[in-house]
Write a protein that holds these residues in place. Structure first.
Motif, PDB file in Angstrom:
ATOM      1  N   GLU A   9      18.123  37.881 -22.114  1.00 39.91           N
ATOM      2  CA  GLU A   9      17.655  37.257 -20.872  1.00 39.91           C
ATOM      3  C   GLU A   9      16.232  37.640 -20.508  1.00 39.91           C
ATOM      4  N   ASP A  10      15.636  38.556 -21.261  1.00 48.44           N
ATOM      5  CA  ASP A  10      14.213  38.883 -21.078  1.00 48.44           C
ATOM      6  C   ASP A  10      13.316  37.896 -21.813  1.00 48.44           C
ATOM      7  N   THR A  11      13.895  37.004 -22.585  1.00 43.35           N
ATOM      8  CA  THR A  11      13.114  36.017 -23.326  1.00 43.35           C
ATOM      9  C   THR A  11      12.357  35.106 -22.371  1.00 43.35           C
ATOM     10  N   ALA A  12      11.042  35.041 -22.548  1.00 47.40           N
ATOM     11  CA  ALA A  12      10.186  34.256 -21.660  1.00 47.40           C
ATOM     12  C   ALA A  12       8.747  34.353 -22.149  1.00 47.40           C
ATOM     13  N   VAL A  13       7.900  33.541 -21.535  1.00 44.59           N
ATOM     14  CA  VAL A  13       6.461  33.741 -21.676  1.00 44.59           C
ATOM     15  C   VAL A  13       6.051  34.708 -20.571  1.00 44.59           C
ATOM     16  N   TYR A  14       5.360  35.759 -20.965  1.00 39.28           N
ATOM     17  CA  TYR A  14       4.932  36.787 -20.023  1.00 39.28           C
ATOM     18  C   TYR A  14       3.457  36.603 -19.693  1.00 39.28           C
TER      19      TYR A  14
END
Length: 125
Positions: free
Chosen positions: A89-94
């Protein structure tokens, strides 16, 4: 106006670690509170962490407390986000962001006037 360039994203397995960097141009790095935000597909951009101009005050989203650490290096004009025990769930564009108006780091995206281009973080299960 400061310019921001993020790096350090990539693919990692759940439970692994990544360290993101955000390099700021210009000589006024210490004038900015710095923040990290993230945006997953089909979701709104959300606050992750922020650090004050002096580095003496930090704040974290509840979802990353105890796993992520923000820091800044004034000699290198760089802010870091150390991410441990990563979850899918940390998958993202930062995104890295800079705020020149507030001393206390804000968790609101609209308080930040300058943004980097983002770096992709993908956590596999």
């Amino acid at each position: 106006q400061v310019q921001l360039v993020e790096s350090g994203g990539g693919l990692v397995q759940a439970g692994g670690s990544l360290s993101l960097s955000c390099a700021a141009s210009g000589r006024t790095f210490s004038s900015y509170a710095m923040g990290w935000f993230r945006q997953a597909p089909d979701k709104e951009r959300e606050f992750v962490s922020a650090i004050s101009r002096s580095g003496g005050s930090t704040r974290y989203a509840d979802s990353v407390k105890g796993r992520f650490t923000i820091s800044r290096d004034y000699a290198k004009n760089t802010v870091y986000l150390q991410m441990n025990n990563l979850k899918p769930e940390d998958t993202a564009v930062y995104y890295c962001a800079a705020d020149q108006s507030r001393y206390i780091p804000s968790s609101k995206a609209f308080d930040y006037g300058t943004w980097g281009q983002g770096t992709q973080v993908t956590v596999s299960s």
